[in-house]
Motif scaffolding. Sequence first.
Motif, PDB file in Angstrom:
ATOM      1  N   THR B 209       0.875  -1.378   0.062  1.00  0.00           N
ATOM      2  CA  THR B 209       0.152  -0.001  -0.084  1.00  0.00           C
ATOM      3  C   THR B 209       0.849   1.253   0.125  1.00  0.00           C
ATOM      4  O   THR B 209       1.850   1.480   0.839  1.00  0.00           O
ATOM      5  N   SER B 212      -0.542   7.676  -1.744  1.00  0.00           N
ATOM      6  CA  SER B 212      -0.991   8.374  -3.261  1.00  0.00           C
ATOM      7  C   SER B 212      -1.332   9.721  -3.234  1.00  0.00           C
ATOM      8  O   SER B 212      -1.245  10.264  -4.291  1.00  0.00           O
ATOM      9  N   GLU B 224      -5.039   9.613   0.555  1.00  0.00           N
ATOM     10  CA  GLU B 224      -5.353   8.587  -0.341  1.00  0.00           C
ATOM     11  C   GLU B 224      -4.489   7.436  -0.388  1.00  0.00           C
ATOM     12  O   GLU B 224      -3.225   7.612  -0.412  1.00  0.00           O
ATOM     13  N   TRP B 226      -3.262   3.581  -1.836  1.00  0.00           N
ATOM     14  CA  TRP B 226      -3.412   2.916  -3.216  1.00  0.00           C
ATOM     15  C   TRP B 226      -2.753   1.427  -2.739  1.00  0.00           C
ATOM     16  O   TRP B 226      -1.614   1.124  -2.671  1.00  0.00           O
ATOM     17  N   ASP B 227      -3.723   0.508  -2.996  1.00  0.00           N
ATOM     18  CA  ASP B 227      -3.406  -0.839  -2.790  1.00  0.00           C
ATOM     19  C   ASP B 227      -2.863  -1.553  -4.047  1.00  0.00           C
ATOM     20  O   ASP B 227      -3.781  -1.809  -4.937  1.00  0.00           O
ATOM     21  N   ARG B 232      -7.032  -0.798  -6.311  1.00  0.00           N
ATOM     22  CA  ARG B 232      -8.110  -0.057  -5.661  1.00  0.00           C
ATOM     23  C   ARG B 232      -7.243   1.212  -4.896  1.00  0.00           C
ATOM     24  O   ARG B 232      -6.384   0.958  -4.048  1.00  0.00           O
ATOM     25  N   THR B 233      -8.031   2.457  -4.823  1.00  0.00           N
ATOM     26  CA  THR B 233      -7.522   3.442  -3.921  1.00  0.00           C
ATOM     27  C   THR B 233      -8.741   3.569  -2.938  1.00  0.00           C
ATOM     28  O   THR B 233      -9.765   3.397  -3.244  1.00  0.00           O
ATOM     29  N   ARG B 234      -8.432   4.239  -1.834  1.00  0.00           N
ATOM     30  CA  ARG B 234      -9.462   4.628  -0.677  1.00  0.00           C
ATOM     31  C   ARG B 234      -8.742   5.713   0.007  1.00  0.00           C
ATOM     32  O   ARG B 234      -7.676   5.992   0.003  1.00  0.00           O
ATOM     33  N   SER B 235      -9.898   6.568   0.690  1.00  0.00           N
ATOM     34  CA  SER B 235      -9.424   7.662   1.489  1.00  0.00           C
ATOM     35  C   SER B 235      -9.600   7.371   2.750  1.00  0.00           C
ATOM     36  O   SER B 235     -10.345   6.515   3.225  1.00  0.00           O
TER      37      SER B 235
END
Lengths: 79, 411
Positions: B209, B212, B224, B226-227, B232-235
């Motif tokens: 991870t 990003s 953010e 980024w995996d 996928r990205t997540r906040s």
Amino acid sequence: MTVRMPNIGELSPRPYEQAGRIVCFCERVTLGEIEAALGSTIPPVDLDGLRRRTRVLMGRCQGFYCGAPVAALLREGAA
Amino acid sequence: MTDVIIVGGGPAGLACAIELRRHGIPDVLVLDREQEAGGIPRHCAHQGFGVRDLRRALSGPAYAQRYVELARRAGVDIRAETMVTGWSPDGALEITAPESRESLRASAIVLATGCRERPRSARLVPGSRPEGVLTTGLLQQLVEQRSPRIGTRAVIVGAEHVSFSALLTLVHAGVKVAGMATELPRHQSLPGAAMGAALRYRVPLWTRTALSEIRGLPRVEEVELWDFGTGRTRSLACDTVVLTADWIPDHELSVTAGLELDPGTRGPQVDTALRTTHAGLFAAGNLLQGAEPADVAALSGRHAAAAVARWLNERHPWPDRVPIVCRPPLLWISPNAVSSGEPPPRDRFALRSNAFLAGPQIEIRQHDRLLWTGRVRRMVPGRSSSLPASWLVEVDPHGSTIEVQLAAQRH
């Protein structure tokens, strides 16, 4: 061969070239310069303002060395 | 003219100074630009300092104080608040002190300026540039000061030993730690570290991870993540980002002196006696590579003293050297040049990889000759593995570059 571009802080004479307690090592900002900024007629109220006026926190280490001392000076100056 | 000036009063610089005095060198001057000498350990609240060099287990501040005290007792002249800003054309050090500005010459100079964690800008993290983005070094000092700059909810980037130190520092400062992210497939600290963090402090470890983006102004509001595994990205909401590890030697003076840098370590290239490429200039400690533990840095400083003393007494010609280069996934080796059969610090070379390797077979060659081969126990990024120095006598100091690589990669 190393090509050097002068730092912004190296374009004109600076206090560290005479003497001083350098607080921001990367940009060669002395304690006197920080105190002068904090004691000016319209002083900076946060780190953003202080760094724009003095170059503290703006060097290659981005505050690794000077971040805490500068934060303390701002707090004291604001007190 | 002073015998020796040591730039940097951390464990390496002070240990070097103490050893030089033990060798009977009369004038040993240590310059440190911080308010007090002692180096980075001054800010490290945890225990465990001094095992390899002082045979004790001290807190960071106690360890730093001990070295300053030992140096003073040994007759070392220590000047704090004194910064070397550059070099004069004739090779003297240009120095700024509270009351003076001077140019100082010495028969020998030792650079022991340590290393630092790379900042957000160097790591190329996009996004806004808000308050609340810290390195571990800065975090430790802010906590010491009980600064309001520390937020309430943090994300840690990196999973090396220092990253877990940052975790403990944050927890003890009352900051909620939302998680720890590493781009690698596993953490790089002791077994059980991540499990301990998860169980005791409820801090998840996200592997593969990357950070990003940073968002928010004037303070961090979210990041953010980024995996790589899922793409996928997540906040994640937070107000503090602690960037850990990713060390770089503080090599400004090495660069402005025109020293050859080792491309792997980005510190000055040194032979096994810790001589740089300039006659009379030596380097020790974490300036050579980032980042070994403090006691290893101290032993490096102590090791350099022997070569410095020899130089002062003999003024021998500066020896020719053969550089050592590493092939990927091996990242660097320290020391990284050979000029003689003199042993390296602790009789070993430190080797780093940028990948996890299970029992890799290492080969050291000079031209077509195999100097050494052997298996190293698992390699973990960010942690050094040891290579013996027995092969040094086989090196031709006027021959071609020495190469270190994994056995499978022969051309």
